[in-house]
Design an enzyme around this catalytic site. Structure first.
Site, mmCIF file in Angstrom:
data_model
loop_
_atom_site.group_PDB
_atom_site.id
_atom_site.type_symbol
_atom_site.label_atom_id
_atom_site.label_comp_id
_atom_site.label_asym_id
_atom_site.label_seq_id
_atom_site.Cartn_x
_atom_site.Cartn_y
_atom_site.Cartn_z
ATOM 1 N N ASP A 63 -2.213 -4.328 3.503
ATOM 2 C CA ASP A 63 -2.346 -4.664 4.921
ATOM 3 C C ASP A 63 -3.247 -5.876 5.139
ATOM 4 O OD1 ASP A 63 -0.695 -2.601 5.545
ATOM 5 O OD2 ASP A 63 -2.262 -1.228 6.192
ATOM 6 N N ARG A 92 -3.584 -2.773 13.494
ATOM 7 C CA ARG A 92 -5.042 -2.945 13.482
ATOM 8 C C ARG A 92 -5.344 -4.396 13.817
ATOM 9 N NH1 ARG A 92 -4.184 0.561 9.053
ATOM 10 N NH2 ARG A 92 -5.033 2.637 9.452
ATOM 11 N N GLU A 100 -9.791 -3.871 4.592
ATOM 12 C CA GLU A 100 -9.448 -2.824 3.631
ATOM 13 C C GLU A 100 -8.295 -3.275 2.747
ATOM 14 O OE1 GLU A 100 -11.098 0.056 3.007
ATOM 15 O OE2 GLU A 100 -12.556 -0.740 4.417
ATOM 16 N N TYR A 160 1.640 -5.287 13.208
ATOM 17 C CA TYR A 160 0.514 -4.589 12.590
ATOM 18 C C TYR A 160 -0.420 -4.008 13.642
ATOM 19 C CZ TYR A 160 -3.138 -3.545 9.227
ATOM 20 O OH TYR A 160 -4.059 -2.887 8.456
ATOM 21 N N HIS A 202 -3.874 -12.863 13.687
ATOM 22 C CA HIS A 202 -3.173 -11.639 14.063
ATOM 23 C C HIS A 202 -2.533 -11.800 15.435
ATOM 24 C CE1 HIS A 202 -5.407 -8.648 11.225
ATOM 25 N NE2 HIS A 202 -5.025 -9.748 10.624
ATOM 26 N N ASP A 221 -5.998 -6.942 6.507
ATOM 27 C CA ASP A 221 -7.324 -6.720 7.068
ATOM 28 C C ASP A 221 -8.311 -6.539 5.923
ATOM 29 O OD1 ASP A 221 -6.773 -4.170 6.084
ATOM 30 O OD2 ASP A 221 -6.443 -3.286 8.060
ATOM 31 N N GLU A 237 0.808 -1.222 0.000
ATOM 32 C CA GLU A 237 0.000 0.000 0.000
ATOM 33 C C GLU A 237 0.839 1.269 0.000
ATOM 34 O OE1 GLU A 237 -3.682 0.112 2.543
ATOM 35 O OE2 GLU A 237 -2.891 -1.812 3.168
#
Length: 760
Positions: free
Chosen positions: A82, A301, A86, A299, A345, A84, A9
């Site tokens: 990432d 989130r 999104e 990470y 995660h 997740d 990203e």
């Protein structure tokens, strides 16, 4: 030699990856999303299976061309946005635009940017996760359906530029309801009675009245307190029962997204948005001299408290070496995660525990170092031994009264040597008490006689619930299941940017606009604004992610009732901006009646004969609900002095916003426009732009050095640099056709960005 392409990203993340990967890998960045729903239209075909109409985001054409070209040259492609929802959506859209290259495409999940983790992730590459993408797509469409259909209703009924959001509006409701609870709260008097006593051995100690005639003491008046004081003065005090216990205090779990935001707000005074921005940089990589770009935390989130075996082994070794073996618990500490936590995660932790905050101090700017220190300490402390303390409690008898004395002595600090979690304020500040004091009681035994030295009665009043801070609002959102860790920062930023809530002295309160919009939405969209409904929707999205529910099923069950409610609201919602509520007050200029109207700055009084009479003034509502005009002479002090008469200048608010006026009015009619925080763009001018009102009542913006500088603009300049041409400011434009936009003042540039509606 084979060549692989990795697409991430952010450019910062790309730089960190290049450090660890050899010449066989080319690393490119998409710079966030490349495709999204269109800005100016709904972009969802509700008649045909809620098909989303994705378009290329403005400015991303060159990025897409570069990614296509790189894919054509590569032998295989690794999509590494990432890990997740999104990120999965970004990966899907990249895969779509490069599919013409016809190259093998894999999904790679980087939970931390270390060489070991990067190589392992590439080795364990997977396919794109359709369930994860469907969950993101369903959320995006839900938010678009709500935001793009309720917001225009608010423009029509209240004012342009307002927005509603499926989650943001629920957050505003929570703030409004907390304020309503505070306003409805009726304070009650109560008394506490503390005695100072002396036993057979020093020191003296305190004991508090707990029981009256065997029942819990409830002292509500001074007369009751005085009666008890008199009785105690004549009573004999004896120790009834003494209990001694060893107590343990365990460390808090390692950070997840929400707890990191809460603790950074409590300890560092960081907003949720600032915390996430700093954490993103720490995750993506920081330049560490000769080492180059290095990812410093995992990470950020995540809702999982899981720690890898390798990380736990490393920190236990560090604790034993640095603090001593007695600080290492016999078994690693394990923490229970929420039911919805993603097991893949990890919690937020340093990528290398040996990179202490002190060792990074020369590489990190102040705020980034503060956040890293917080993450590092929390992680190390979570695997340290519990704190141990001895607690002694003594029940004391004095006639009909029972008292209690409590003392605690710390025996082993354990994790508290390094870190102690902060505590939220839940009641008024006057009632907040610390409970970590090291209080020592003298040796006491059952039946010991005690001597009364002093009685201290004290009056108290019950306190209303505290207003939300960023920390407690994040906590409330999490506990109520509103939003997800990745959205909390955006929710809190949005409700402030749209002027629905204000943050003063670190406490949230609703604005008049926020209360009005909330009342209208709760009345006409009770389901959308229902906290339980919003939480259940989040659970449904989780089920889509887990493959247990179809995303279309959620949209279909939601949209039918919503569409019907929307049509009803269009007919029944009060048109506030066209309404005028009569009052019994008279206009001081013409004698006609005053009415309450709604303007950009909230409610105000205006003459009913407008435009024949243009008198307006502010007002306030008394506790009984009566309307009380605010005198023109009153205003909030600005700290500035009138340059004409020397009296203080005060802030006042008129129909067109806030301005500075002399407190000596009407003798001195000096007024001064309010600056808007933008420097004058004219070359060679060191002035500042101010808001003014033309003779016809239209707002415009000009330089405060007029007539020496003649810069003026009907559109409001915004202190934001144009991302395309570098112009020092943008202009805020509003039109019925195109809505609210930020545009570049340089017409040759043509940059434009929509400001409405804003979705969570």
């Amino acid at each position: 030699m084979s060549q692989s392409l990795i697409i991430v990203e952010s450019p910062a993340k790309a730089r960190t990856l290049r450090r660890y990967l050899g010449k066989n890998f080319q690393v490119e960045a998409s710079v966030g999303h490349i495709r999204d729903l269109p800005v100016k239209t709904l972009g969802v075909d509700v008649e045909n299976g809620f098909t989303p109409q994705y378009v290329t985001i403005r400015g991303k054409g060159k990025v897409i061309d570069k990614l296509k070209a790189a894919a054509m040259q590569a032998d295989e492609v690794y999509l590494a946005p990432d890990p997740d929802r999104e990120g999965e959506a970004i990966a899907f859209h990249i895969a779509e635009v490069i599919k013409g290259a016809n190259k093998p495409t894999h999904r790679v999940l980087f939970h931390e940017l270390t060489k070991r983790a990067i190589l392992e992730a590439i080795e364990n590459r997977t396919a794109l996760n359709h369930n994860l993408f469907d969950a993101q797509q369903a959320r995006r469409i839900l938010d678009r359906l709500v935001g793009y259909q309720i917001s225009p209703l608010l423009w029509d009924k209240v004012r342009r530029g307002l927005s509603a959001g499926r989650v943001q509006s629920v957050a505003v409701r929570m703030v409004c309801e907390r304020e309503a609870a505070i306003n409805a709260f009726v304070s009650e008097e109560y008394w506490s009675i503390t005695t100072r006593l002396e036993g057979p051995v020093l020191p003296t100690f305190e004991a508090h009245v707990e029981k009256v005639a065997g029942k819990k003491a409830k002292i509500t008046t001074e007369a009751e307190a005085s009666e008890i004081v008199q009785a105690l003065q004549a009573a004999a005090f004896n120790v009834g029962k003494v209990e001694r216990k060893e107590k343990r205090r365990h460390p808090a779990p390692p950070f997840i997204t929400s707890t990191m935001q809460m603790e950074a707000n409590r300890k560092l005074r960081f907003s949720a948005k600032k915390t996430m921005t700093l954490a993103q940089k720490l995750y993506e990589g920081i330049e560490l001299g000769e080492e180059g770009p290095t990812g410093l935390i995992t990470y950020m989130r995540t809702d999982s408290t899981r720690l890898s075996d390798e990380a736990v082994a490393g920190v236990r070794e560090y604790i034993a070496t640095t603090y001593g073996k007695e600080f290492v618990p016999a078994k690693p500490m394990a923490y229970k995660a929420s039911k919805s936590a993603q097991g893949a995660h990890e919690a937020i932790r340093p990528t290398d525990v040996n990179r202490t905050p002190a060792s990074l101090a020369s590489y990190l700017e102040k705020d980034m170092l503060s956040l890293y220190t917080l993450v590092w300490k929390r992680f190390v402390a979570c695997q340290m031994a519990a704190a141990l303390f001895d607690q002694t409690s003594a029940q004391i008898e004095a006639g009909d009264y029972g008292l209690k004395a409590v003392g605690s002595v710390m025996r082993f600090l354990g994790f508290m040597t390094l870190y102690v979690e902060s505590v939220d304020e839940t009641v008024g500040e006057d009632e907040a008490k610390g409970d970590d004091k090291d209080v020592t009681l003298p040796p006491l035994h059952d039946g010991d006689a005690l001597r009364l030295l002093e009685i201290l009665p004290k009056q108290h009043f019950t306190q209303p619930p505290a207003r939300y801070t960023e920390a407690t609002l994040v906590k409330a959102l999490e506990e109520n299941g509103v939003g997800r860790p990745s959205t909390y920062a955006a929710i809190i930023s949005t409700i402030q940017e749209k002027e629905y809530v204000r943050l003063e002295q670190r406490k949230f309160s609703p604005t008049d606009l926020g209360k009005l919009v909330n009342d209208l939405l709760v009345q006409h969209f009770p389901t959308i604004l229902n906290i339980e409904f919003t939480a259940s929707m989040e659970q449904s999205l989780d089920q889509v992610e887990e493959g247990k529910k179809e995303w279309l099923e959620i949209l279909q069950s939601f949209y039918g009732p919503f569409a019907a409610t929307l049509e009803q609201a269009k007919k029944e919602m009060k048109a506030v901006k066209r309404s005028a509520e009569p009052t019994e007050l008279k206009c001081p200029e013409c004698g006609n009646g005053l009415v309450i109207k709604w303007g950009r700055m909230g409610e105000f009084l205006a003459c009913e004969k407008f435009p024949g009479c243009k008198h307006t003034q502010d007002f306030k509502r008394t506790e009984s609900g009566a309307i009380e005009p605010v005198e023109r002479e009153k205003g909030e002090e600005s700290g500035e002095i009138c340059d004409k008469c020397g009296k203080p200048m005060v802030f006042k608010r008129g129909k067109f916003g806030q301005f500075l006026a002399c407190s000596g009015f009407p003798e001195c009619k000096n007024v001064r426009a309010q600056t808007i925080g933008v420097a004058c763009p004219e070359a060679g001018c060191d002035g500042a732009l101010v808001q003014k009102v033309s003779k016809r009542g239209k707002v415009f913006f000009s330089c405060n050095r007029y007539p020496k500088c003649t810069f003026a603009s009907w559109d409001k300049p915004v202190n934001e640099k144009c991302p395309d041409c570098g112009s020092p400011h943008l202009l805020e434009k509003h039109s019925a056709k195109q809505g609210s936009r930020l545009v570049c003042p340089d017409k040759l540039c043509g940059y434009s960005r929509s400001l409405e509606p804003v979705e969570p």
